[in-house]
Design an enzyme around this catalytic site. Structure first.
Site, PDB file in Angstrom:
ATOM      1  N   ASP A  21     -21.618  27.248 -27.877  1.00  0.00           N
ATOM      2  CA  ASP A  21     -22.286  28.486 -27.467  1.00  0.00           C
ATOM      3  C   ASP A  21     -23.207  28.335 -26.260  1.00  0.00           C
ATOM      4  O   ASP A  21     -23.952  29.253 -25.936  1.00  0.00           O
ATOM      5  CB  ASP A  21     -23.085  29.065 -28.638  1.00  0.00           C
ATOM      6  CG  ASP A  21     -24.200  28.144 -29.093  1.00  0.00           C
ATOM      7  OD1 ASP A  21     -24.086  26.926 -28.883  1.00  0.00           O
ATOM      8  OD2 ASP A  21     -25.188  28.643 -29.662  1.00  0.00           O
ATOM      9  N   GLU A  22     -23.175  27.175 -25.584  1.00  0.00           N
ATOM     10  CA  GLU A  22     -24.023  26.987 -24.407  1.00  0.00           C
ATOM     11  C   GLU A  22     -23.227  26.404 -23.251  1.00  0.00           C
ATOM     12  O   GLU A  22     -22.299  25.624 -23.461  1.00  0.00           O
ATOM     13  CB  GLU A  22     -25.183  26.031 -24.717  1.00  0.00           C
ATOM     14  CG  GLU A  22     -26.291  26.623 -25.538  1.00  0.00           C
ATOM     15  CD  GLU A  22     -27.479  25.678 -25.620  1.00  0.00           C
ATOM     16  OE1 GLU A  22     -28.056  25.358 -24.553  1.00  0.00           O
ATOM     17  OE2 GLU A  22     -27.820  25.247 -26.731  1.00  0.00           O
ATOM     18  N   HIS A  38     -21.434   2.085 -25.224  1.00  0.00           N
ATOM     19  CA  HIS A  38     -22.027   0.819 -24.797  1.00  0.00           C
ATOM     20  C   HIS A  38     -22.345  -0.057 -26.007  1.00  0.00           C
ATOM     21  O   HIS A  38     -22.095  -1.268 -25.996  1.00  0.00           O
ATOM     22  CB  HIS A  38     -23.298   1.091 -23.994  1.00  0.00           C
ATOM     23  CG  HIS A  38     -23.886  -0.142 -23.375  1.00  0.00           C
ATOM     24  ND1 HIS A  38     -23.338  -0.757 -22.271  1.00  0.00           N
ATOM     25  CD2 HIS A  38     -24.971  -0.884 -23.715  1.00  0.00           C
ATOM     26  CE1 HIS A  38     -24.056  -1.820 -21.947  1.00  0.00           C
ATOM     27  NE2 HIS A  38     -25.062  -1.917 -22.816  1.00  0.00           N
ATOM     28  N   HIS A  61     -20.672  -3.891 -27.177  1.00  0.00           N
ATOM     29  CA  HIS A  61     -21.300  -5.125 -27.636  1.00  0.00           C
ATOM     30  C   HIS A  61     -20.791  -5.515 -29.014  1.00  0.00           C
ATOM     31  O   HIS A  61     -20.659  -6.708 -29.324  1.00  0.00           O
ATOM     32  CB  HIS A  61     -22.823  -4.962 -27.667  1.00  0.00           C
ATOM     33  CG  HIS A  61     -23.457  -5.011 -26.321  1.00  0.00           C
ATOM     34  ND1 HIS A  61     -23.272  -6.058 -25.444  1.00  0.00           N
ATOM     35  CD2 HIS A  61     -24.264  -4.122 -25.672  1.00  0.00           C
ATOM     36  CE1 HIS A  61     -23.947  -5.830 -24.328  1.00  0.00           C
ATOM     37  NE2 HIS A  61     -24.548  -4.664 -24.440  1.00  0.00           N
ATOM     38  N   CYS A 104     -28.137  -6.675 -22.859  1.00  0.00           N
ATOM     39  CA  CYS A 104     -27.746  -6.992 -21.482  1.00  0.00           C
ATOM     40  C   CYS A 104     -28.648  -6.364 -20.423  1.00  0.00           C
ATOM     41  O   CYS A 104     -28.466  -6.608 -19.232  1.00  0.00           O
ATOM     42  CB  CYS A 104     -26.300  -6.542 -21.243  1.00  0.00           C
ATOM     43  SG  CYS A 104     -26.073  -4.745 -21.307  1.00  0.00           S
TER      44      CYS A 104
END
Length: 628
Positions: A201-202, A562, A566, A547
């Site tokens: 809705d946005e 991300h 790892h 990292c």
């Protein structure tokens, strides 16, 4: 300091509910004029003694510690420190001001009580009634008639009934909401083919070209777009127009429902607009950040960010300080972000707390089916499957496994998900979710090979169900939550291990209440040094503890990917270590048995496949045993 929000004042007090602030007590559009103290009292009385109440107290205790830590840091600043950071802040503000772009016109559109409006459109008899889409466990959307009583989204239905005895409930129908969302997006396409949809809705639209090409203003575009949406869907929406996305979103909330607000592309107009704007109105500043800024530095408006710029640079990370100063200057994104490949697909369900294992596995089956449908619809497969669990005590756990091949079938997903859930049983849950990451296009799936490794061969020959024989290589507990639903600590428990009673700061994650909320803003230097390789967290709210890679809180999908990277990397490293250790042991054994000689042994010529047959695997091991 006043009593911590969510925790009654010491001694109880005459009105303990006055200091009880949760997501349920936050005002939304349409709640103007609501008796806030009455709403707080009802929520307090109905929450007191519950697991939710206890969890709120735990979270507030953590917030209080953050605030006390910041106060101590602030008190330790000398005049020289403040002078230094004032110069740093002034330099930053000059750089940020130089980046101001007033050439773009952004429009943010937000449907009015979307789910409730769709249900009323489909069933006109609901019109004018206080309506809640959801259940007694959770309200997804409340109509404006219900909001007048203090009922709002994210509130339990039983509290909504207490505030509004005549509240009407409708079960959610997401297929229906998706249909109407697609209709609105067809309208958005006419004004900006590259519009950014942030939910059903946005959306954000860059209407700069439309305004130039047609010679009309942003106000005219907003009026025209809202009218077109109503004609296409029968639903109303509100809009905000401003020079950047951050302010456009704030503007769209000013004249809800069915209204619009236009901020001119003028520097003075922008600075005047943000000068008195409460910081909580900014996307990215939630309850915790607001409390820290207000209680430590006395900041409650955006303009006060600039007045306390030196302290912001001294107490917070560089990324957080830049964000705060940008807010004070009224700066936000103006360029359309590049299209990024989908990083993950997830689904989750909230339900009444239950410890019925059969019911939990039914819900897991339903989630696996939903996730499969979404993956296959996008033509994607994935390798990392994450299970999210929220217990009856509001403890959030996430468990992940990385598969050897890319998968997207319900059967495959359910095998791994079931294994992860069984490892946590018995327990009582109120929420469950599944997420697939490390995605790959199904057309380019490289995992078509059927060759098995020796490891899998021997495991499967004994028992096909022993795939998870070595927990360390196939299962890594994650120290994080899915996203922006709650600020609970994530307590990881290794497979078959014991539950952690005391959680260190490095094992806690405070995900944002809103999409871009950077609530982990303090700089605990010790976290980086004490974090284990498989316990990834975000230092200062945006720095990877493993990292050092930086990702702001707004990049939720990238953060999840991300962390999953790892997780997969850890698996590969452990498998490589195991393999190297095995080979090394064999090499040392062979060296002890090999006779000493200074003459190099000539290499035997390898036979081709034409010269002889391959040695059977059982004969190979027999031969090795004889040599030993």
């Amino acid at each position: 300091m006043s009593a911590a929000a969510g925790t009654p004042p010491e001694g109880g007090g005459d009105r303990p509910w006055q200091s009880y602030h949760t997501a349920y007590t936050n005002a939304k559009a349409g709640m103007e004029g609501v008796d806030k103290e009455k709403v707080q009292k009802v929520i307090y009385e109905m929450s007191k003694g519950s697991k939710y109440f206890e969890n709120e107290q735990r979270k507030e205790a953590v917030t209080k510690q953050k605030i006390e830590h910041l106060r101590a840091q602030c008190a330790a600043l000398t005049d020289n420190d403040i002078s230094h950071f004032q110069k740093v802040a002034e330099k930053k503000m000059l750089e940020l001001e130089a980046s101001r772009d007033l050439s773009k016109i952004w429009l943010h559109t937000d449907m009015d009580a979307f789910y409730a409006a769709v249900e009323t459109l489909e069933n006109p008899s609901l019109k004018g009634k206080p309506l809640a889409v959801g259940s007694m466990s959770m309200i997804a959307t409340a109509s404006y008639e219900a909001r007048k009583f203090g009922v709002r989204a994210a509130m339990p239905g039983f509290i909504g009934c207490k505030l509004c005895p005549g509240l009407v409930f409708v079960r959610p129908n997401f297929e229906r909401y998706t249909h109407y969302s697609e209709l609105t997006r067809k309208v958005f396409q006419r004004y900006d083919p590259n519009f950014i949809a942030t939910s059903l809705d946005e959306a954000y639209l860059n209407i700069t070209n439309v305004c130039i090409e047609r010679g009309i203003t942003g106000e005219e575009v907003a009026t025209e777009l809202r009218s077109a949406i109503y004609q296409e869907t029968g639903l109303t929406c509100s809009a905000g127009v401003a020079p950047n996305r951050m302010i456009a979103k704030v503007c769209s909330d000013i004249n809800k429902p069915n209204g619009q607000f236009i901020l001119p592309n003028d520097r003075e107009a922008v600075l005047t607009f943000v000068s008195t704007l409460p910081i909580r109105k900014i996307g990215g500043i939630g309850k915790v950040t607001e409390q820290m800024l207000r209680q430590v530095l006395g900041i409650s408006t955006c303009q006060e960010m600039l007045q306390k710029a030196a302290f912001l640079c001294a107490l917070f990370s560089e990324g957080s300080a830049d964000f705060f100063l940008s807010v004070g200057l009224g700066l936000g994104g103006t360029e359309t972000p590049e299209q990024r490949q989908r990083k993950s697909i997830s689904c989750e369900r909230t339900f009444a707390a239950t410890n019925d294992s059969s019911l939990l596995f039914e819900k897991l089956d339903s989630l696996a089916e939903n996730l499969t449908d979404d993956l296959q619809k996008e033509g994607l497969k994935g390798k990392t499957l994450t299970l999210k669990l929220k217990t009856a005590d509001f403890e959030v756990r996430t468990r992940a496994v990385t598969t050897r091949n890319y998968i997207n079938s319900k059967e495959d997903i359910l095998v791994y998900a079931t294994k992860l859930l069984k490892a946590e049983m018995p327990l009582s849950l109120r929420l469950m979710g599944l997420r697939m990451s490390q995605l790959h296009d199904e057309k380019d799936d490289p995992s078509t090979s059927t060759q098995k490794t020796l490891d899998i061969f021997f495991r499967s020959s004994n028992d096909q169900q022993d795939f998870f024989l070595h927990d360390e290589s196939c299962f890594i507990p994650e120290q994080r939550s899915f996203g922006n639903h709650s600020n609970e600590a994530v307590i990881s428990k290794p497979l078959g291990g014991t539950k952690l009673d005391d959680v260190s700061s490095s094992a806690k994650v405070a995900p944002a209440e809103k999409l871009n909320e950077p609530d982990n803003l303090i700089s605990p230097k010790a976290v980086a040094s004490s974090s284990k390789p498989d316990q990834q967290s975000w230092i200062d709210g945006y720095i990877c503890s493993i990292c050092g890679f930086e990702l702001p809180p707004g990049f939720e999908e990238e953060r999840l990917e991300h962390s999953d990277f790892h997780l997969a990397e850890t698996l590969q490293q452990e498998e490589a270590v195991d393999g190297t250790r095995h080979i090394s042991n064999e090499s040392r054994l062979a060296d002890r048995e090999r006779p000493c000689s200074t003459t190099p042994t000539p290499k035997k010529k390898l036979k081709s496949s034409k010269e002889g047959k391959h040695i059977p695997i059982d004969a190979f091991f027999t031969k090795c045993n004889k040599n030993l």
